[in-house]
Write an enzyme that holds these catalytic residues in place. Structure first.
Site, mmCIF file in Angstrom:
data_model
loop_
_atom_site.group_PDB
_atom_site.id
_atom_site.type_symbol
_atom_site.label_atom_id
_atom_site.label_comp_id
_atom_site.label_asym_id
_atom_site.label_seq_id
_atom_site.Cartn_x
_atom_site.Cartn_y
_atom_site.Cartn_z
ATOM 1 N N GLU A 224 23.251 -0.401 -3.530
ATOM 2 C CA GLU A 224 23.861 0.927 -3.590
ATOM 3 C C GLU A 224 22.928 1.860 -4.346
ATOM 4 O OE1 GLU A 224 28.029 3.070 -4.991
ATOM 5 O OE2 GLU A 224 27.440 1.163 -5.903
ATOM 6 N N LYS B 129 31.203 5.922 1.426
ATOM 7 C CA LYS B 129 32.049 5.190 0.481
ATOM 8 C C LYS B 129 33.426 5.849 0.361
ATOM 9 C CE LYS B 129 31.726 3.332 -4.248
ATOM 10 N NZ LYS B 129 30.841 3.321 -5.439
ATOM 11 N N CYS C 205 30.436 -1.210 -3.022
ATOM 12 C CA CYS C 205 30.767 -1.387 -4.437
ATOM 13 C C CYS C 205 32.263 -1.327 -4.753
ATOM 14 C CB CYS C 205 29.986 -0.366 -5.271
ATOM 15 S SG CYS C 205 29.860 -0.812 -7.026
#
Length: 223
Positions: free
Chosen positions: A1, A72, A112
């Site tokens: 990331e 995300k 994440c």
């Protein structure tokens, strides 16, 4: 990331790319050169909203073309090592999952903090996912308690292979990342793992037969 740059928020915004930016173009050339699928696991892409970026996973095919992007969906907010971390201050959240067929494997993508929201992965497995990709910057403080448990849980509950690449070393706000990148099989068994701070290339062979064995032994989706 955020593999291109980890820095204070103002610098992340200033250095954000577009999908046709110079760094992505170099990696497109690499993917074509090696005839390989490449996951840029994530790049901060300039948003249409002024002063904001989109934390974006970019999937490049063996022909060097961008095949898909995933923004995300869950933005991290926490107090870590007495430092406030709030992605919502500078990021715009994504609105939809992404699943792509790669060499006969249906692959679901996430980034994440997404890993703490199992409904996303249940969506993927209901859509037929075989492999889950989870690039991350899990901090040392949260990682030492939660990283292995969460990655293994996502593999076990979906009966999917998981590739979870986590940053190591010191990043933004001098916060240490946890490392321990993982490749897991559909039972949650570790196929390959990096150390806490080592610069390691992980590899594993993922076979459909293993998926079929695990899902036959315990038919969770049927049940």
């Amino acid at each position: 990331e955020c593999f291109l740059l980890r820095a204070p928020h103002k610098d992340l915004i200033a250095e954000a790319e577009t999908l046709d930016g110079p760094a992505i173009k170099v990696l497109q050339s690499d993917a074509k050169r090696f005839c390989a699928w490449l996951v840029l696991g994530s790049v901060l892409i300039k948003s249409k909203i002024k002063g904001k970026v989109e934390n974006t996973l970019v999937l490049i095919g063996p022909d060097g073309e961008i095949k898909a992007t995933y923004v995300k969906m869950h933005l991290f907010q926490s107090l870590v090592a007495n430092a406030k971390v709030s992605e919502a201050d500078f990021c715009v959240a994504g609105k939809k999952p992404l699943m792509v067929d790669i060499h006969g494997f249906k692959v679901g993508f996430s980034i994440c903090y997404d890993i703490r929201f199992p409904d996303l992965y249940q969506y993927y497995v209901k859509e037929g996912a075989d492999l889950l990709i989870i690039p991350a910057v899990f901090t040392f403080e949260t990682g030492r308690y939660h990283w292995h448990i969460l990655v293994k849980a996502r593999a076990i509950e979906t009966q999917c292979f998981v590739i979870a690449a986590n940053q190591s070393g010191q990043g933004a706000n001098r916060i240490m990342a946890y490392g321990h990148s993982l490749i897991l099989d559909p039972c949650g068994l570790t196929l390959s793992e990096a150390g806490a701070q080592s610069k390691t290339i992980l590899s594993a062979t993922l076979e459909k037969q293993r998926l079929q064995e695990v899902r036959k032994q315990m038919p969770m989706q049927r049940d």
